[in-house]
Scaffold this active site. Sequence first.
Site, PDB file in Angstrom:
ATOM      1  N   GLY A  31      98.082  13.723 -11.442  1.00 28.14           N
ATOM      2  CA  GLY A  31      98.131  12.839 -12.853  1.00 28.14           C
ATOM      3  C   GLY A  31      97.560  11.863 -12.534  1.00 28.14           C
ATOM      4  O   GLY A  31      96.707  11.287 -12.368  1.00 28.14           O
ATOM      5  N   ALA A  36      60.207   5.344 -11.976  1.00 26.77           N
ATOM      6  CA  ALA A  36      59.422   6.398 -11.309  1.00 26.77           C
ATOM      7  C   ALA A  36      60.430   6.839 -10.201  1.00 26.77           C
ATOM      8  O   ALA A  36      60.059   6.253  -9.184  1.00 26.77           O
ATOM      9  CB  ALA A  36      58.368   6.515 -10.421  1.00 26.77           C
ATOM     10  N   GLY A  78      61.814   2.422   0.349  1.00 25.57           N
ATOM     11  CA  GLY A  78      61.658   2.174  -1.314  1.00 25.57           C
ATOM     12  C   GLY A  78      61.075   3.403  -1.364  1.00 25.57           C
ATOM     13  O   GLY A  78      60.078   3.564  -1.695  1.00 25.57           O
ATOM     14  N   ARG A 137     104.800  16.388  -4.026  1.00 33.89           N
ATOM     15  CA  ARG A 137     105.204  16.125  -5.711  1.00 33.89           C
ATOM     16  C   ARG A 137     106.187  17.150  -6.553  1.00 33.89           C
ATOM     17  O   ARG A 137     105.515  18.340  -6.657  1.00 33.89           O
ATOM     18  CB  ARG A 137     103.666  15.833  -6.426  1.00 33.89           C
ATOM     19  CG  ARG A 137     104.478  15.731  -7.776  1.00 33.89           C
ATOM     20  CD  ARG A 137     104.687  13.665  -8.463  1.00 33.89           C
ATOM     21  NE  ARG A 137     104.473  13.494  -9.223  1.00 33.89           N
ATOM     22  CZ  ARG A 137     105.110  12.513 -10.130  1.00 33.89           C
ATOM     23  NH1 ARG A 137     105.606  11.340  -8.957  1.00 33.89           N
ATOM     24  NH2 ARG A 137     105.077  12.197 -11.285  1.00 33.89           N
ATOM     25  N   SER A 150      69.983  17.347  -9.940  1.00 39.73           N
ATOM     26  CA  SER A 150      70.237  18.184  -9.631  1.00 39.73           C
ATOM     27  C   SER A 150      69.164  18.772  -9.735  1.00 39.73           C
ATOM     28  O   SER A 150      69.204  20.556  -9.707  1.00 39.73           O
ATOM     29  CB  SER A 150      71.784  18.836 -10.922  1.00 39.73           C
ATOM     30  OG  SER A 150      73.046  18.320  -9.598  1.00 39.73           O
ATOM     31  N   PRO A 159      61.551   1.278 -11.172  1.00 41.59           N
ATOM     32  CA  PRO A 159      62.103   1.335 -12.372  1.00 41.59           C
ATOM     33  C   PRO A 159      61.851   2.086 -12.800  1.00 41.59           C
ATOM     34  O   PRO A 159      62.162   2.956 -14.384  1.00 41.59           O
ATOM     35  CB  PRO A 159      61.416  -0.167 -12.837  1.00 41.59           C
ATOM     36  CG  PRO A 159      60.952  -0.796 -11.662  1.00 41.59           C
ATOM     37  CD  PRO A 159      60.730  -0.030 -10.387  1.00 41.59           C
ATOM     38  N   GLU A 187      68.362  10.916  -3.599  1.00 37.95           N
ATOM     39  CA  GLU A 187      67.760  11.879  -3.000  1.00 37.95           C
ATOM     40  C   GLU A 187      67.112  13.218  -4.067  1.00 37.95           C
ATOM     41  O   GLU A 187      67.248  14.485  -3.483  1.00 37.95           O
ATOM     42  CB  GLU A 187      68.340  12.357  -2.126  1.00 37.95           C
ATOM     43  CG  GLU A 187      68.712  10.933  -0.923  1.00 37.95           C
ATOM     44  CD  GLU A 187      68.681  11.070   0.543  1.00 37.95           C
ATOM     45  OE1 GLU A 187      68.242  11.988   0.895  1.00 37.95           O
ATOM     46  OE2 GLU A 187      69.721  10.305   0.609  1.00 37.95           O
ATOM     47  N   GLN A 244      92.907  15.446 -11.953  1.00 41.00           N
ATOM     48  CA  GLN A 244      94.263  15.733 -12.398  1.00 41.00           C
ATOM     49  C   GLN A 244      95.401  16.676 -11.737  1.00 41.00           C
ATOM     50  O   GLN A 244      96.341  16.662 -12.590  1.00 41.00           O
ATOM     51  CB  GLN A 244      93.375  17.359 -13.041  1.00 41.00           C
ATOM     52  CG  GLN A 244      93.894  18.034 -14.271  1.00 41.00           C
ATOM     53  CD  GLN A 244      93.970  17.096 -15.022  1.00 41.00           C
ATOM     54  OE1 GLN A 244      93.481  15.895 -15.301  1.00 41.00           O
ATOM     55  NE2 GLN A 244      94.758  17.699 -16.691  1.00 41.00           N
TER      56      GLN A 244
HETATM   57  C1  FAD Z   1      72.981   4.583  -5.618  1.00 39.44           C
HETATM   58  C2  FAD Z   1      72.001   4.662  -5.439  1.00 39.44           C
HETATM   59  C3  FAD Z   1      71.505   4.761  -4.491  1.00 39.44           C
HETATM   60  C4  FAD Z   1      70.086   5.197  -4.103  1.00 39.44           C
HETATM   61  N1  FAD Z   1      69.233   5.033  -2.502  1.00 39.44           N
HETATM   62  C5  FAD Z   1      67.742   5.395  -3.115  1.00 39.44           C
HETATM   63  C6  FAD Z   1      66.899   4.622  -2.224  1.00 39.44           C
HETATM   64  O1  FAD Z   1      67.382   4.089  -1.022  1.00 39.44           O
HETATM   65  N2  FAD Z   1      65.531   4.957  -1.742  1.00 39.44           N
HETATM   66  C7  FAD Z   1      64.678   5.269  -2.705  1.00 39.44           C
HETATM   67  O2  FAD Z   1      64.210   4.789  -2.763  1.00 39.44           O
HETATM   68  N3  FAD Z   1      65.733   5.714  -4.022  1.00 39.44           N
HETATM   69  C8  FAD Z   1      67.412   5.575  -3.946  1.00 39.44           C
HETATM   70  N4  FAD Z   1      67.918   5.628  -5.636  1.00 39.44           N
HETATM   71  C9  FAD Z   1      67.199   6.562  -6.624  1.00 39.44           C
HETATM   72  C10 FAD Z   1      67.599   8.386  -6.760  1.00 39.44           C
HETATM   73  O3  FAD Z   1      66.989   8.643  -6.113  1.00 39.44           O
HETATM   74  C11 FAD Z   1      66.542   7.527  -8.494  1.00 39.44           C
HETATM   75  O4  FAD Z   1      68.346   7.457  -9.014  1.00 39.44           O
HETATM   76  C12 FAD Z   1      67.018   9.751  -8.731  1.00 39.44           C
HETATM   77  O5  FAD Z   1      65.649  10.524  -7.762  1.00 39.44           O
HETATM   78  C13 FAD Z   1      66.597  10.051 -10.141  1.00 39.44           C
HETATM   79  O6  FAD Z   1      65.690   9.111 -10.624  1.00 39.44           O
HETATM   80  P1  FAD Z   1      65.545   8.624 -11.776  1.00 39.44           P
HETATM   81  O7  FAD Z   1      67.451   7.392 -11.937  1.00 39.44           O
HETATM   82  O8  FAD Z   1      64.592   7.598 -12.321  1.00 39.44           O
HETATM   83  O9  FAD Z   1      66.024   9.190 -13.450  1.00 39.44           O
HETATM   84  P2  FAD Z   1      64.823   9.564 -14.069  1.00 39.44           P
HETATM   85  O10 FAD Z   1      63.567  10.373 -12.558  1.00 39.44           O
HETATM   86  O11 FAD Z   1      64.460   8.982 -15.272  1.00 39.44           O
HETATM   87  O12 FAD Z   1      65.700  11.136 -14.561  1.00 39.44           O
HETATM   88  C14 FAD Z   1      66.457  10.683 -15.596  1.00 39.44           C
HETATM   89  C15 FAD Z   1      67.330  12.375 -16.247  1.00 39.44           C
HETATM   90  O13 FAD Z   1      66.311  12.936 -16.370  1.00 39.44           O
HETATM   91  C16 FAD Z   1      66.363  14.254 -15.536  1.00 39.44           C
HETATM   92  N5  FAD Z   1      64.598  14.482 -15.223  1.00 39.44           N
HETATM   93  C17 FAD Z   1      63.823  14.412 -15.078  1.00 39.44           C
HETATM   94  N6  FAD Z   1      62.861  14.753 -14.903  1.00 39.44           N
HETATM   95  C18 FAD Z   1      62.783  16.262 -15.462  1.00 39.44           C
HETATM   96  C19 FAD Z   1      62.123  17.281 -14.510  1.00 39.44           C
HETATM   97  N7  FAD Z   1      60.916  17.446 -14.888  1.00 39.44           N
HETATM   98  N8  FAD Z   1      63.018  18.019 -15.500  1.00 39.44           N
HETATM   99  C20 FAD Z   1      64.006  18.310 -16.350  1.00 39.44           C
HETATM  100  N9  FAD Z   1      65.008  17.473 -15.459  1.00 39.44           N
HETATM  101  C21 FAD Z   1      63.976  15.786 -14.877  1.00 39.44           C
HETATM  102  C22 FAD Z   1      66.503  14.115 -14.534  1.00 39.44           C
HETATM  103  O14 FAD Z   1      67.569  14.985 -13.784  1.00 39.44           O
HETATM  104  C23 FAD Z   1      67.628  12.807 -14.994  1.00 39.44           C
HETATM  105  O15 FAD Z   1      68.459  13.754 -15.380  1.00 39.44           O
HETATM  106  C24 FAD Z   1      68.931   5.581  -5.798  1.00 39.44           C
HETATM  107  C25 FAD Z   1      69.702   5.639  -6.359  1.00 39.44           C
HETATM  108  C26 FAD Z   1      71.268   5.946  -6.938  1.00 39.44           C
HETATM  109  C27 FAD Z   1      71.966   5.182  -8.033  1.00 39.44           C
END
Ligand code: FAD
Length: 388
Positions: free
Chosen positions: A345, A130, A124, A271, A372, A128, A369, A342
């Site tokens: 189809g 962070a 964890g 196909r 990009s 929400p 994790e 694609q």
């Molecule tokens: C199915 C799923 C499973 C997951 N499992 C885990 C888990 O087991 N444990 C855990 O701790 N987390 C988990 N996560 C969380 C995941 O690691 C985060 O969703 C991810 O790190 C992105 O954080 P965020 O969703 O808050 O997006 P945000 O940080 O709010 O980012 C929103 C957008 O802003 C961009 N952005 C943010 N900061 C910058 C920057 N400095 N420069 C450029 N672009 C930026 C991001 O790239 C993204 O496109 C999981 C997520 C999903 C969807």
Amino acid sequence: MPFTLSEEHESFRKVVRDFAEAEIAPHVEAWDRDAVFPVDVIGKMGELGLFGLIVPEEYGGAGGDLTSLCVAIEEIGRVDQALGITLEAAVGLGINPINTYGTPEQKQRWLPDLVAGRALAGFGLTEPEAGSDAGATRTRAELRDGAWVVNGAKAFITNSGTPITSLVTVTARTGEAADGTAEISTIIVPSGTPGFTVEPAYRKLGWHISDTHPLSFTDCRVPEENLLGERGRGFAQFLSILDDGRIAIAALAVGCARACLEMSVDYALTRTAFGQPIGRKQGVAFQIADMRVAVEAATLLTYKAAWLKDEGRPAAEVKQAAAIAKLYATEAAVSATRTATQVFGGYGFMEEYPVARFYRDAKVLEIGEGTSEVQRLLIGRGLGLPVE
Ligand SMILES: Cc1cc2nc3c(=O)[nH]c(=O)nc-3n(C[C@H](O)[C@H](O)[C@H](O)COP(=O)(O)OP(=O)(O)OC[C@H]3O[C@@H](n4cnc5c(N)ncnc54)[C@H](O)[C@@H]3O)c2cc1C
């Protein structure tokens, strides 16, 4: 640097591939449709030794290397991405923090069941408010009368609410450092602790078989000895764990891209359109050829990163290789699913064809994790650029 895996790794690959074909492939469409978490398959993966690959023998593991884990994740992920992430998160995020930072007592208490596939652990970090900025964690843990009292919330936590989840490790503010920044530590919270609530599972675009929940903590008390690793080093510990995790996610992406390549070749051979197999059309064959190149490049980057880790290279070198592999392999996987859909189809849009599931499952590879963008940030910083 070797450009092929060892014979042992390749024979292990065959064992995992046979397992995935026999135990997962026949059922995966139904599990995905009904969002079933197949606890019995987790047990069988445990019997096969997949959860213990990087764990020392004294705790029931194989004492093996990260490369073996990548092979296992790639092969499970080649058949189903959601079970691939279940394995990746179970080992990379659940077991690895305890294996790396746990006291002998913590390891003895938690690892044997996790290794056997009788239990799963969650990680964890994300909240929400962070995610990419994980250091902005708001969850707090206060030491009161020999217990940590945890208050706060976590978001998107994998493997946190399965019937066999035994614990989650969470980052929490435990005070302030001398320079005024937050002191962040890691605390083990066993499942079922009063005040720890696993909220209802998310409805997700993909990874339907994988278990993902929001978590909340209200005056949740755990013993002082549930501190994992050093007080105040929790954030640094999690970042280090994520370097290995990113290599493992890259392996999951390789499995996805490889599956798309294999399915596309088979389909293009069988196909027919305009009286010929569609693979005779350069418009189709060239797309598949490009996919082949991407699979090769993603594979080499991923296993190079795993090799650097297994060779004990400096952490900074592994961190860069992990970010490069994760960025390239996950973007290659998303592209591969688009191409495969694609090539198929209209059938590619139908759930009875696995390419549709891979298409839905792939997107999150570019998010979990570390997105990009975060990987590009790390790579830029590795080049000495002052990128924020
Ligand atoms: C199915 C799923 C499973 C997951 N499992 C885990 C888990 O087991 N444990 C855990 O701790 N987390 C988990 N996560 C969380 C995941 O690691 C985060 O969703 C991810 O790190 C992105 O954080 P965020 O969703 O808050 O997006 P945000 O940080 O709010 O980012 C929103 C957008 O802003 C961009 N952005 C943010 N900061 C910058 C920057 N400095 N420069 C450029 N672009 C930026 C991001 O790239 C993204 O496109 C999981 C997520 C999903 C969807």
